[in-house]
Every structure is written in C-alpha cells, then in structure tokens.
Design a protein around this motif. Structure first.
Motif, PDB file in Angstrom:
ATOM      1  N   UNK A   1       0.778  -1.255  -0.064  1.00  0.00           N
ATOM      2  CA  UNK A   1      -0.177   0.056   0.041  1.00  0.00           C
ATOM      3  C   UNK A   1       0.768   1.279  -0.019  1.00  0.00           C
ATOM      4  N   UNK A   2       0.195   2.159  -0.627  1.00  0.00           N
ATOM      5  CA  UNK A   2       1.026   3.570  -0.739  1.00  0.00           C
ATOM      6  C   UNK A   2      -0.183   4.710  -0.062  1.00  0.00           C
ATOM      7  N   UNK A   3       0.198   5.476   0.594  1.00  0.00           N
ATOM      8  CA  UNK A   3      -0.691   6.437   0.808  1.00  0.00           C
ATOM      9  C   UNK A   3      -0.003   7.876   1.103  1.00  0.00           C
ATOM     10  N   UNK A   4      -0.479   8.972   0.715  1.00  0.00           N
ATOM     11  CA  UNK A   4      -0.011  10.195   1.041  1.00  0.00           C
ATOM     12  C   UNK A   4      -1.132  11.667   0.401  1.00  0.00           C
ATOM     13  N   UNK A   5      -0.706  12.445   0.905  1.00  0.00           N
ATOM     14  CA  UNK A   5      -1.600  13.737   0.359  1.00  0.00           C
ATOM     15  C   UNK A   5      -0.872  14.212  -1.035  1.00  0.00           C
TER      16      UNK A   5
ATOM     17  N   UNK B   1      -9.088   5.157   2.027  1.00  0.00           N
ATOM     18  CA  UNK B   1      -9.567   3.755   2.453  1.00  0.00           C
ATOM     19  C   UNK B   1      -9.304   2.539   1.864  1.00  0.00           C
ATOM     20  N   UNK B   2      -9.628   1.546   2.497  1.00  0.00           N
ATOM     21  CA  UNK B   2      -9.299   0.152   2.047  1.00  0.00           C
ATOM     22  C   UNK B   2     -10.024  -0.021   0.563  1.00  0.00           C
ATOM     23  N   UNK B   3     -11.298   0.374   0.603  1.00  0.00           N
ATOM     24  CA  UNK B   3     -12.044   0.338  -0.527  1.00  0.00           C
ATOM     25  C   UNK B   3     -11.652   0.928  -1.950  1.00  0.00           C
ATOM     26  N   UNK B   4     -10.586   1.960  -1.697  1.00  0.00           N
ATOM     27  CA  UNK B   4     -10.174   2.924  -2.631  1.00  0.00           C
ATOM     28  C   UNK B   4      -8.661   2.247  -3.161  1.00  0.00           C
ATOM     29  N   UNK B   5      -8.184   1.082  -2.758  1.00  0.00           N
ATOM     30  CA  UNK B   5      -6.824   0.729  -3.192  1.00  0.00           C
ATOM     31  C   UNK B   5      -6.794   0.203  -4.557  1.00  0.00           C
ATOM     32  N   UNK B   6      -7.514  -0.407  -5.008  1.00  0.00           N
ATOM     33  CA  UNK B   6      -7.659  -0.862  -6.307  1.00  0.00           C
ATOM     34  C   UNK B   6      -8.183   0.084  -7.357  1.00  0.00           C
ATOM     35  N   UNK B   7      -9.302   0.693  -6.833  1.00  0.00           N
ATOM     36  CA  UNK B   7      -9.988   1.498  -7.857  1.00  0.00           C
ATOM     37  C   UNK B   7     -10.878   2.656  -7.155  1.00  0.00           C
ATOM     38  N   UNK B   8     -10.901   3.541  -7.462  1.00  0.00           N
ATOM     39  CA  UNK B   8     -11.752   4.744  -6.911  1.00  0.00           C
ATOM     40  C   UNK B   8     -13.247   4.797  -6.774  1.00  0.00           C
ATOM     41  N   UNK B   9     -13.967   4.429  -5.794  1.00  0.00           N
ATOM     42  CA  UNK B   9     -15.469   4.160  -5.946  1.00  0.00           C
ATOM     43  C   UNK B   9     -16.144   5.697  -5.849  1.00  0.00           C
TER      44      UNK B   9
ATOM     45  N   UNK C   1      -5.085  25.588  -3.782  1.00  0.00           N
ATOM     46  CA  UNK C   1      -4.711  24.134  -3.881  1.00  0.00           C
ATOM     47  C   UNK C   1      -5.592  23.043  -3.177  1.00  0.00           C
ATOM     48  N   UNK C   2      -6.053  22.329  -3.813  1.00  0.00           N
ATOM     49  CA  UNK C   2      -6.944  21.273  -3.391  1.00  0.00           C
ATOM     50  C   UNK C   2      -6.038  19.834  -3.139  1.00  0.00           C
ATOM     51  N   UNK C   3      -5.609  19.501  -1.834  1.00  0.00           N
ATOM     52  CA  UNK C   3      -4.886  18.310  -1.505  1.00  0.00           C
ATOM     53  C   UNK C   3      -5.720  17.064  -1.159  1.00  0.00           C
ATOM     54  N   UNK C   4      -5.620  16.005  -1.758  1.00  0.00           N
ATOM     55  CA  UNK C   4      -6.242  14.886  -1.639  1.00  0.00           C
ATOM     56  C   UNK C   4      -5.753  13.639  -1.197  1.00  0.00           C
ATOM     57  N   UNK C   5      -6.168  13.205  -0.179  1.00  0.00           N
ATOM     58  CA  UNK C   5      -5.344  11.930   0.485  1.00  0.00           C
ATOM     59  C   UNK C   5      -5.937  10.705  -0.396  1.00  0.00           C
ATOM     60  N   UNK C   6      -4.342   9.924  -0.941  1.00  0.00           N
ATOM     61  CA  UNK C   6      -4.616   8.953  -1.936  1.00  0.00           C
ATOM     62  C   UNK C   6      -3.933   7.600  -1.448  1.00  0.00           C
TER      63      UNK C   6
END
Length: 362
Positions: free
Chosen positions: A111-115, A293-301, A351-356
């Motif tokens: 997993x990778x996560x960042x703003x 979230x876990x549901x967004x690891x493979x695709x963005x719902x 600038x809109x930052x989004x956690x990915x």
C-alpha cells in the motif's frame, strides 16, 4: 527548435507560454480544448493586461516557492509512515494488498498513501476571468454573472457571490515525481479545465439547485443546522466530521449548491465555502470519487457525499500558505484571515490536497 518543428497544438500553446515564465511545451501539456479557448481569448501575445483580471503566475517559479511541499507528508509505504503530519481518519492502514489486472488476474502489492495536490480551485468576481491561466478571459459568460465579495457598507443584506473554476492539477504526475498509473485514479496527467460555474445554471439559481438536490429540504431544518456547531469545533481541531456532510465547519452550510451566500465574516471564508460547495456538487453528480480507505486501494469508487476528511486546502494566491494547509471548515482565524487585500487580492486560488490510498502491485 524552430517554430516549424512544433505541432499545431504547440503553436497555439506558444501564445499562452508567452504569458508564462515556467510552462514548457514538452508534450502540449494542456488539452486541445484548453488550447483552443486560450487561443480564442488571447490572439496577441502582446495584449495589454486586464487590470480587473489578475495573473496568479501559477505556471511560474511559484510552483516551487508557493506550494506547500511539506504538506505531502506523511507518506505511508506498506503502512509505515515517513515524515510528520496528519493522517486522516478512514485512511487505509493495511500493509499488503491484492488487486486484479486488466485480465482479472490477482496481483499482490504493497500500500501507498500520501497527500497529493490534485486540483486548483479558482474563485473570481469577474466572469470568465482566469488568474490561473495568466489573467486572460475566456470567450463565454456575460456581465449578469458578475460576482461580489458581499462587503457593501450601506446594505447589510448584500450577498457574496463568486464564480468558481476547477482545474485538474496532478502536480506529482506533471513533474514525474512519484505516481504510477494505478495511483492516478482520475487518469489526468496534465493541467486541464474541469468545471466552470459560468456554464452551470444551478450556480446562479438556488431554486433550480434545490430541485437538482432535493435533500436540501431536511438539511435546512434547525436541528440539522445546529449539528454544524459540532463540526465547526471538530474542524478547527483538524478533524472534520464526515457524517455531517452538509456542514462546512465554521464556514457555513454546504447546501444549497449555489453561489450566493450571506455576507458573514471574511472574504477567505466566503471563497472557501464556495470552493467546498462546488466540490460537494461534483461528488453528488458522480464527477469526483473517493480515494481514501481500503475500498480505494484498487479503484476509486463513487462518493455521492463529500468526504471532508479526504481533503485539505492551501491558498496559492494572493498570499500563499507555503508551509501549511487547512482542513475543510477550519476557522480562518487559524490560517488565513489576513490573506486578502483590496483589488486583485480579492480573487483567490486554492490548491486542493487529496489523500490517496493505492495498491502498488508487483
């Protein structure tokens, strides 16, 4: 490289590049539509500057000096945070993941996560004015959409109204810094126009917006509005409450998704609320997705209601937040009550930052 070697799109892009100090026509990084609009709006590179439409110098050295690069952190790799900073509630804390490829074959990864800086939100009083594109005016809209900061001295009932422009701004992809294809759920790889409220009939008509989003009926009740007090306290502490999706903390009510709002507080509060309303409307219409979230690891719902904790903002213009960012609804007294000045400083860029969260498969 001579002019003859440029493709037609790049030739048009030269007009915009003449107004920019930083843009490079490497792959014609703006879309064909954006190039066409800019070409129509500005036929001569020596055109006189419009005093009523400031240049925010987005595509310049300010990409280095006025972007809060520390806001990228923390970066989570396999669940291990690197660097300091706030991880939003609801972010994935998994270490490993499995996603299916295009053929349906499961592929393991970590997993990778960042703003990530994902959007530029531009708020202007003059319709079709684009400070993010060098202060040019695009060839649509009229004076009936003229905005106001709502700071009239003789009429306390005056409402604030701003036109809002949303741009795709995948800065990490544009600079080839980090992301691979799986970690780019939008598919954007360049600066591009996404939404203009001048073309949205509901933005200038609250009644029409009500019929488009009828849940505003019960969200306007005294009980629903009173619940926003809790969101204001939580947001000022850095943790907005996602369940109160109709509240923008100390900024006001997100509903209705319309531009007019009561004149309460500072201009930065008014522009922040308008930016939040537009993002909420994009989510409600299926044009923005959940990336956390876990549901967004493979695709963005799809996320039909605004996940406030997924986002944070930093002002880029007129006075940048170069070393910090703020969450949706956080009191402007903590971050930006001073970030405006008369004249050109009344138009704002955020600038809109989004956690990915994403799964980097092997």
């Amino acid at each position: 490289m001579t002019r003859a070697l440029y493709p037609t799109g790049c030739r048009a892009f030269n007009v915009f590049r003449a107004r920019s100090r930083f843009a490079v026509c490497k792959r014609c990084s703006l879309s064909t539509l954006l190039i066409l609009l800019i070409t129509l709006a500005q036929t001569s590179p020596t055109q006189a500057a419009d005093a009523a439409c400031p240049d925010a110098e987005l595509l310049s050295g300010k990409l280095i000096t006025d972007i809060c690069w520390s806001c990228l952190f923390p970066v989570r790799i396999a669940g291990v945070p690197i660097g300091g900073g706030r991880v939003p509630e609801g972010a994935s804390d998994a270490s490993v993941c499995v996603c299916r490829d295009g053929l349906g074959v499961p592929r393991p990864g970590f997993t990778l996560g960042l703003w990530e800086p994902a959007r530029i939100i531009e708020l202007v009083r003059n319709p079709t004015c684009t400070p993010a594109l060098g202060g040019i005016r695009l060839p649509f809209g009229d004076v009936r959409l003229l905005g106001s900061g709502g700071q009239g001295e003789l009429d306390d009932s005056e409402a604030a109204f701003y036109n809002v422009h949303v741009y795709a701004f995948p800065l990490l992809v544009m600079l080839d810094l980090f992301f691979d294809d799986r970690c780019n759920p939008d598919g954007f790889s360049e600066l591009d126009l996404l939404h203009f409220t001048e073309l949205d009939p509901t933005w200038n008509n609250a009644e029409l917006g009500f019929f488009a989003h009828p849940e505003a009926t019960w969200l306007a009740s005294p009980a629903a509005q009173a619940a926003c007090l809790a969101d204001g306290v939580a947001a000022s502490a850095g943790n907005p409450i996602d369940e109160l999706f109709w509240c923008a903390g100390t900024w006001g009510l997100i509903y209705p998704f319309a531009g007019a709002q009561p004149t309460l507080g500072s201009r930065v509060r008014a522009t922040s609320l308008s930016a939040t309303r537009v993002m909420a409307a994009l989510h409600r219409r299926g044009l923005a997705r959940q990336t956390m979230g876990d549901g967004a690891l493979c695709e963005a719902p799809l996320a039909p209601f605004l996940p406030k904790s997924q986002y944070k903002l930093s002002m880029f213009y007129p006075l940048p937040e170069a070393n910090s960012a703020h969450v949706i609804g956080e009191s402007p007294f903590r971050w930006g009550i001073h970030r405006t000045y008369p004249g050109p400083g009344e138009d704002h860029l955020y600038v809109l930052w989004r956690w990915q969260d994403c799964c980097a498969t092997f």
